[in-house]
Design an enzyme around this catalytic site. Sequence first.
Site, mmCIF file in Angstrom:
data_model
loop_
_atom_site.group_PDB
_atom_site.id
_atom_site.type_symbol
_atom_site.label_atom_id
_atom_site.label_comp_id
_atom_site.label_asym_id
_atom_site.label_seq_id
_atom_site.Cartn_x
_atom_site.Cartn_y
_atom_site.Cartn_z
ATOM 1 N N ASP A 1 -70.534 1.437 -48.580
ATOM 2 C CA ASP A 1 -71.262 0.184 -48.394
ATOM 3 C C ASP A 1 -72.136 -0.063 -49.616
ATOM 4 O O ASP A 1 -73.255 0.442 -49.706
ATOM 5 C CB ASP A 1 -72.113 0.260 -47.109
ATOM 6 C CG ASP A 1 -72.866 -1.041 -46.860
ATOM 7 O OD1 ASP A 1 -72.552 -2.053 -47.526
ATOM 8 O OD2 ASP A 1 -73.767 -1.036 -45.986
ATOM 9 N N LYS B 1 -76.889 -3.765 -52.755
ATOM 10 C CA LYS B 1 -78.026 -2.885 -52.448
ATOM 11 C C LYS B 1 -78.731 -2.484 -53.738
ATOM 12 O O LYS B 1 -78.073 -2.338 -54.773
ATOM 13 C CB LYS B 1 -77.523 -1.594 -51.778
ATOM 14 C CG LYS B 1 -77.127 -1.750 -50.321
ATOM 15 C CD LYS B 1 -76.737 -0.410 -49.739
ATOM 16 C CE LYS B 1 -76.243 -0.564 -48.313
ATOM 17 N NZ LYS B 1 -77.264 -1.009 -47.362
ATOM 18 N N ARG C 1 -71.718 -4.990 -38.556
ATOM 19 C CA ARG C 1 -71.629 -5.772 -37.314
ATOM 20 C C ARG C 1 -70.425 -6.707 -37.337
ATOM 21 O O ARG C 1 -69.881 -7.049 -36.295
ATOM 22 C CB ARG C 1 -72.956 -6.526 -37.081
ATOM 23 C CG ARG C 1 -73.303 -7.511 -38.136
ATOM 24 C CD ARG C 1 -74.764 -7.972 -38.086
ATOM 25 N NE ARG C 1 -75.678 -6.946 -38.588
ATOM 26 C CZ ARG C 1 -76.996 -7.078 -38.611
ATOM 27 N NH1 ARG C 1 -77.573 -8.160 -38.119
ATOM 28 N NH2 ARG C 1 -77.767 -6.129 -39.099
HETATM 29 N N1 BES Z 1 -75.126 0.647 -43.700
HETATM 30 C C1 BES Z 1 -76.303 -0.104 -43.668
HETATM 31 C C2 BES Z 1 -77.382 0.484 -42.773
HETATM 32 C C3 BES Z 1 -77.981 1.791 -43.194
HETATM 33 C C4 BES Z 1 -79.174 1.836 -43.870
HETATM 34 C C5 BES Z 1 -77.386 2.983 -42.826
HETATM 35 C C6 BES Z 1 -79.742 3.037 -44.202
HETATM 36 C C7 BES Z 1 -77.954 4.179 -43.156
HETATM 37 C C8 BES Z 1 -79.130 4.213 -43.836
HETATM 38 C C9 BES Z 1 -76.004 -1.512 -43.158
HETATM 39 O O1 BES Z 1 -74.753 -1.990 -43.417
HETATM 40 C C10 BES Z 1 -76.987 -2.413 -43.820
HETATM 41 O O2 BES Z 1 -76.975 -2.484 -45.002
HETATM 42 N N2 BES Z 1 -77.818 -3.066 -43.019
HETATM 43 C C11 BES Z 1 -78.806 -3.928 -43.535
HETATM 44 C C12 BES Z 1 -78.877 -5.119 -42.619
HETATM 45 C C13 BES Z 1 -79.705 -6.250 -43.151
HETATM 46 C C14 BES Z 1 -79.056 -6.846 -44.382
HETATM 47 C C15 BES Z 1 -79.839 -7.287 -42.078
HETATM 48 C C16 BES Z 1 -80.127 -3.168 -43.550
HETATM 49 O O3 BES Z 1 -80.366 -2.365 -42.673
HETATM 50 O O4 BES Z 1 -80.912 -3.398 -44.468
HETATM 51 ZN ZN ZN Z 2 -73.224 -0.568 -43.659
HETATM 52 ZN ZN ZN Z 3 -74.618 -2.912 -45.368
#
Ligand code: BES
Ligand code: ZN
Ligand code: ZN
Length: 471
Positions: A240, A247, A321
């Site tokens: 991801d 990110k 999601r």
């Molecule tokens: N894979 C991440 C969530 C995650 C964060 C897993 C830290 C493990 C450790 C997920 O896909 C993500 O990036 N979520 C975002 C959602 C936001 C953009 C609404 C997040 O948590 O920042």
């Molecule tokens: Zn993710």
């Molecule tokens: Zn993500």
Amino acid sequence: MNIKLSNKNSTDVNADILVEFVTSDELLKHTEVAILNKAGFKAEQDSTCFLHEKGLLVCGVDSQKSDDIRSAMACAIKLLKASNYESAKLGIHSKRTVSALVDGILLGGYEYNVYKSKPKKSTFKKLFLTADGLDFEKIERVFNEAIIVANATNFTRDIVNTTPHDLHPQTLVALAQKLAEENKLGCKILQEEELKKENMHAMLAVGRASIYGSALIHLSYKPKNPKQIISLVGKGLTYDSGGLSLKPATSMVTMKMDKAGACGVLGMIKAASELKLDVEIHAFIGAVENMIGGDAYKPDDVLVARSGTTIEVRNTDAEGRLVLADVLDYAQNKVKADGIFDFATLTGACVVALGPFTTGIMGHSHKLKHEFSKAASNAGELTGSLPFNKHLKKFLKSEIADISNTSSKPYGGAITAGIFLDTFIKDENKEKWMHFDIAGSAYTETPWDCNVYGATGAGVRMMCEYLKSID
Ligand code: BES
Ligand code: ZN
Ligand code: ZN
């Protein structure tokens, strides 16, 4: 390393070292209290003292309960593996601590050395667990089951720890096929062409910029007269990067763990089939890589999910999601299950809410929540319940589509992600569904309990405990 269960008395077993677990009260009555005192040993939880001349390794515990024994055993096994001894023995005092000991040994002693050019070699070969004076048949059954579950947990850890270059959606497919063959499971793979036919456009959009094709993996374990049918759904983001909503560099490191839900679900079906449980299990995995590129899906896109629901993409990093929306819908269409449980490293917000060790449990059924929190605590996993409410749902409102993939407010992000998934759960399944956010619990950079650096295998022990309790 070999663990051998024996019904002999500990004194009749030959080994280099005797391992003991001692509370501070028990320390006062210990035969070696004088030397232990001199060494500064106070029997604090997870402290250890090697008395080499006496052939003794004394481990401090707060109590003789499972949680404390598991953690102390994890400390002891690391010392034994680093020593030049070849064997050790320890006495089992009650049936209740057998799984804790096995978890301490196998999970606490786990090492991931695949990428080390010179992996450490250990001389430590054999650990005897003696169960003299206890119901040996019962102990043996619990012991064998615990070994299966711990090995499945380590199987999950191995896959999660594999780098994103070595483990992409198509290698995950190959790995699932191999598991299916070895464990005689049903196996159906949907590659991109079939995913298109299934209208899984939310999932397909997430994987579009990857050089690897996305895939849906469906494994099934079908015993003769199952007491229940359970569908397990796993988020399998083999990497991801965040996609175009890229990110930050430091947040991207560890994102190979974003497949931990999928790998957990593989570990669960592996364990269930080896335990020969009377429960039919279906594992559905969305194997996808979230990358950047000219054909990447974009913030502002509107996706049509398999269910027909339209989704406004406001952040491509909220991709899990989108994948789950389609896989959950597919799973509900294909299998009439008594329970539908999804596992996903879904939100950073869950880590903020519950801390880094705890799995967030969400869903509508209080009964299921209670059963899972009991199963988790029996199995040595930490969980916390995060409540849905209809007011938070409003944060997912979209002006141009049926729903937005992100919340309009920066609070309650783990719950709004859970509520997003709920949109794809059919009315008749609302009470059967549970969502497990393992973003905090799936991976650790600081060892805790029987978890070492890297993947923890979160969910596997808890789910096995739950499945075993089905009658
Ligand atoms: N894979 C991440 C969530 C995650 C964060 C897993 C830290 C493990 C450790 C997920 O896909 C993500 O990036 N979520 C975002 C959602 C936001 C953009 C609404 C997040 O948590 O920042
Ligand atoms: Zn993710
Ligand atoms: Zn993500």
